[in-house]
Design a protein around this motif. Sequence first.
Motif, PDB file in Angstrom:
ATOM      1  N   TYR A  63     -11.671  19.058 -23.839  1.00 14.72           N
ATOM      2  CA  TYR A  63     -11.200  19.770 -22.654  1.00 14.72           C
ATOM      3  C   TYR A  63     -12.235  20.821 -22.302  1.00 14.72           C
ATOM      4  O   TYR A  63     -12.715  21.538 -23.177  1.00 14.72           O
ATOM      5  CB  TYR A  63      -9.847  20.433 -22.908  1.00 14.72           C
ATOM      6  CG  TYR A  63      -9.286  21.127 -21.686  1.00 14.72           C
ATOM      7  CD1 TYR A  63      -8.655  20.395 -20.688  1.00 14.72           C
ATOM      8  CD2 TYR A  63      -9.413  22.504 -21.522  1.00 14.72           C
ATOM      9  CE1 TYR A  63      -8.148  21.020 -19.552  1.00 14.72           C
ATOM     10  CE2 TYR A  63      -8.906  23.139 -20.393  1.00 14.72           C
ATOM     11  CZ  TYR A  63      -8.283  22.383 -19.412  1.00 14.72           C
ATOM     12  OH  TYR A  63      -7.787  22.999 -18.288  1.00 14.72           O
ATOM     13  N   THR A  64     -12.594  20.898 -21.017  1.00 16.11           N
ATOM     14  CA  THR A  64     -13.655  21.816 -20.606  1.00 16.11           C
ATOM     15  C   THR A  64     -13.212  22.712 -19.458  1.00 16.11           C
ATOM     16  O   THR A  64     -12.343  22.336 -18.659  1.00 16.11           O
ATOM     17  CB  THR A  64     -14.909  21.040 -20.154  1.00 16.11           C
ATOM     18  OG1 THR A  64     -14.606  20.269 -18.980  1.00 16.11           O
ATOM     19  CG2 THR A  64     -15.425  20.127 -21.252  1.00 16.11           C
ATOM     20  N   VAL A  65     -13.818  23.889 -19.414  1.00 25.57           N
ATOM     21  CA  VAL A  65     -13.627  24.815 -18.305  1.00 25.57           C
ATOM     22  C   VAL A  65     -15.007  25.301 -17.892  1.00 25.57           C
ATOM     23  O   VAL A  65     -15.758  25.829 -18.719  1.00 25.57           O
ATOM     24  CB  VAL A  65     -12.750  26.027 -18.701  1.00 25.57           C
ATOM     25  CG1 VAL A  65     -12.594  26.977 -17.514  1.00 25.57           C
ATOM     26  CG2 VAL A  65     -11.388  25.558 -19.195  1.00 25.57           C
ATOM     27  N   LEU A  66     -15.357  25.098 -16.634  1.00 24.77           N
ATOM     28  CA  LEU A  66     -16.658  25.519 -16.126  1.00 24.77           C
ATOM     29  C   LEU A  66     -16.501  26.856 -15.413  1.00 24.77           C
ATOM     30  O   LEU A  66     -15.672  26.991 -14.513  1.00 24.77           O
ATOM     31  CB  LEU A  66     -17.223  24.471 -15.159  1.00 24.77           C
ATOM     32  CG  LEU A  66     -18.652  24.699 -14.665  1.00 24.77           C
ATOM     33  CD1 LEU A  66     -19.648  24.577 -15.813  1.00 24.77           C
ATOM     34  CD2 LEU A  66     -19.001  23.689 -13.558  1.00 24.77           C
TER      35      LEU A  66
ATOM     36  N   LYS B 166     -25.390  16.377 -24.247  1.00 24.57           N
ATOM     37  CA  LYS B 166     -26.727  16.786 -24.696  1.00 24.57           C
ATOM     38  C   LYS B 166     -27.770  16.529 -23.614  1.00 24.57           C
ATOM     39  O   LYS B 166     -28.671  17.346 -23.380  1.00 24.57           O
ATOM     40  CB  LYS B 166     -27.090  16.059 -25.986  1.00 24.57           C
ATOM     41  CG  LYS B 166     -26.285  16.540 -27.181  1.00 24.57           C
ATOM     42  CD  LYS B 166     -26.473  15.639 -28.392  1.00 24.57           C
ATOM     43  CE  LYS B 166     -27.827  15.831 -29.028  1.00 24.57           C
ATOM     44  NZ  LYS B 166     -27.924  15.094 -30.311  1.00 24.57           N
ATOM     45  N   ARG B 167     -27.643  15.410 -22.945  1.00 20.55           N
ATOM     46  CA  ARG B 167     -28.586  15.096 -21.871  1.00 20.55           C
ATOM     47  C   ARG B 167     -28.460  16.096 -20.725  1.00 20.55           C
ATOM     48  O   ARG B 167     -29.467  16.597 -20.196  1.00 20.55           O
ATOM     49  CB  ARG B 167     -28.321  13.669 -21.365  1.00 20.55           C
ATOM     50  CG  ARG B 167     -29.195  13.248 -20.195  1.00 20.55           C
ATOM     51  CD  ARG B 167     -28.918  11.801 -19.807  1.00 20.55           C
ATOM     52  NE  ARG B 167     -27.506  11.569 -19.583  1.00 20.55           N
ATOM     53  CZ  ARG B 167     -26.858  11.898 -18.473  1.00 20.55           C
ATOM     54  NH1 ARG B 167     -27.508  12.529 -17.485  1.00 20.55           N
ATOM     55  NH2 ARG B 167     -25.588  11.624 -18.332  1.00 20.55           N
ATOM     56  N   ILE B 168     -27.217  16.415 -20.349  1.00 23.11           N
ATOM     57  CA  ILE B 168     -26.979  17.369 -19.259  1.00 23.11           C
ATOM     58  C   ILE B 168     -27.447  18.771 -19.668  1.00 23.11           C
ATOM     59  O   ILE B 168     -28.054  19.494 -18.878  1.00 23.11           O
ATOM     60  CB  ILE B 168     -25.484  17.376 -18.879  1.00 23.11           C
ATOM     61  CG1 ILE B 168     -25.099  16.025 -18.260  1.00 23.11           C
ATOM     62  CG2 ILE B 168     -25.164  18.513 -17.920  1.00 23.11           C
ATOM     63  CD1 ILE B 168     -23.609  15.835 -18.062  1.00 23.11           C
TER      64      ILE B 168
ATOM     65  N   ALA C  45     -18.920  13.518 -13.401  1.00 22.94           N
ATOM     66  CA  ALA C  45     -18.309  14.592 -12.609  1.00 22.94           C
ATOM     67  C   ALA C  45     -18.949  15.937 -12.931  1.00 22.94           C
ATOM     68  O   ALA C  45     -19.216  16.749 -12.035  1.00 22.94           O
ATOM     69  CB  ALA C  45     -16.808  14.649 -12.869  1.00 22.94           C
ATOM     70  N   LEU C  46     -19.217  16.190 -14.222  1.00 28.29           N
ATOM     71  CA  LEU C  46     -19.882  17.433 -14.623  1.00 28.29           C
ATOM     72  C   LEU C  46     -21.304  17.477 -14.087  1.00 28.29           C
ATOM     73  O   LEU C  46     -21.767  18.508 -13.583  1.00 28.29           O
ATOM     74  CB  LEU C  46     -19.886  17.552 -16.146  1.00 28.29           C
ATOM     75  CG  LEU C  46     -20.663  18.730 -16.732  1.00 28.29           C
ATOM     76  CD1 LEU C  46     -20.095  20.056 -16.235  1.00 28.29           C
ATOM     77  CD2 LEU C  46     -20.645  18.675 -18.262  1.00 28.29           C
TER      78      LEU C  46
ATOM     79  N   ALA D 122     -14.250  25.074 -12.244  1.00 28.73           N
ATOM     80  CA  ALA D 122     -13.615  23.752 -12.357  1.00 28.73           C
ATOM     81  C   ALA D 122     -13.084  23.579 -13.767  1.00 28.73           C
ATOM     82  O   ALA D 122     -13.475  24.300 -14.694  1.00 28.73           O
ATOM     83  CB  ALA D 122     -14.616  22.648 -12.021  1.00 28.73           C
ATOM     84  N   LYS D 123     -12.176  22.612 -13.928  1.00 25.56           N
ATOM     85  CA  LYS D 123     -11.599  22.339 -15.240  1.00 25.56           C
ATOM     86  C   LYS D 123     -11.674  20.859 -15.558  1.00 25.56           C
ATOM     87  O   LYS D 123     -11.535  20.002 -14.694  1.00 25.56           O
ATOM     88  CB  LYS D 123     -10.142  22.814 -15.281  1.00 25.56           C
ATOM     89  CG  LYS D 123     -10.005  24.330 -15.221  1.00 25.56           C
ATOM     90  CD  LYS D 123      -8.565  24.793 -15.388  1.00 25.56           C
ATOM     91  CE  LYS D 123      -7.754  24.583 -14.136  1.00 25.56           C
ATOM     92  NZ  LYS D 123      -6.407  25.194 -14.228  1.00 25.56           N
ATOM     93  N   ASN D 124     -11.911  20.599 -16.836  1.00 21.40           N
ATOM     94  CA  ASN D 124     -11.897  19.246 -17.400  1.00 21.40           C
ATOM     95  C   ASN D 124     -12.908  18.310 -16.751  1.00 21.40           C
ATOM     96  O   ASN D 124     -12.622  17.123 -16.542  1.00 21.40           O
ATOM     97  CB  ASN D 124     -10.489  18.650 -17.332  1.00 21.40           C
ATOM     98  CG  ASN D 124     -10.157  17.892 -18.607  1.00 21.40           C
ATOM     99  OD1 ASN D 124     -10.827  18.052 -19.630  1.00 21.40           O
ATOM    100  ND2 ASN D 124      -9.139  17.074 -18.561  1.00 21.40           N
TER     101      ASN D 124
END
Length: 385
Positions: free
Chosen positions: A356-359, A296-298, A375-376, A368-370
């Motif tokens: 799990y995330t995918v950018l 939420k902050r990001i 790091a994000l 990028a992944k995860n």
Amino acid sequence: MLKRILFYTLLISSLQLKAQTNAKPKTAAAVKKPANKTVKAKVSFSITGKLEGLKYHLLILNKFMANGLTLIDSTTSDVNGNFKFKKSITAPCIAFLQHNVNSAIPIIIENGSIFNINVKSTKNPLDYEITGTKVEKSINILNFMKRHSDYYSELMELENTIKTEENAMKMQEAQFKAMNAQKAMNANVENVIKTYSPLESYFIFYNFIEEKSMTDVKSIMTRMEPKDIKSDYYKDLKMTYETNKPLEIGEMAPDINLPTPFGDTLRLSSLRGKIVLIDFWASWCGPCRAEFPNVKRIYSQYKDKGFEIYAVSLDKEAVAWTSSIASLALPWKHVSDLKYWSCAPAKVYKVSSIPYTVLIGKDGRIIAKNLRGEALEIKLEELFQ
């Protein structure tokens, strides 16, 4: 992490679990036998050794591949614990010498390999010695696992300190050391995969890496070409690479089109032109909920600069899904087919645990992944400079 059996429960638990799942050691018949085909044997080898303190004890030798084990042979130790295999097979292979439910010794069998293996009567699964001819690769694997064990022991000690330390400065120091220990352990694995022989790399890749990189798969394949392109290991790597390549960095992210909480549908591709974080989560996922304050902050920091989150829920009940969005005040885009782990996009993106995330970039390609937390944040700061 949810829906994931962590390797680190025990140093070689993945080896043991594969052996227990695919080849119960109480009887050699429990392991699938190869089909009856007339194939010329090309690789002759022998294994002699001793199980300290174990007389008349069953040993099973299995060929290892990522999708399971195949029986090569079995034998029984004598009254003094001595045992012997002498066999010919069709091609060099990775094998597990299993002498009890909890221990499997990995070896690389080549033509002319002569192994002498002495297994100590301790509870340490790495307490064995290998000598002989054409056994260097097997010794390399043992030495790698011992280094990995040392890193892991250090990490566990530091994590216990972090959990119990009340002094803030000492806890931060332990966190810093743990981060460096994790980096060293990861570097040890990556170095081996890049520099060891293909079969050693294959073994370590499938037993010691949780997030599989197709770059590593390609690296191992390249070192097998052209000599070993007919081997089972090369064919397995090639199939893995071709199956997963669409999800590699730089590839177009597979499109998603799912219902929103409002009853309409939202395509991932409709957000083209923005940097999008695909976030696989669920209302029942504790680690997901713990991560949301950071997200939420990001999101607040970058949403007006062209950043969006496309959250794909693995919930199976609409009320749980929508009420969590409301109660947690999650302001980004939400979709779900309410099919739990059968969620279609989760299968396409090969999600095995959440969060799990995918950018993906403005052009829809995977960046990028995860990525999570710091790091994000670092990656988004770089992209929005």
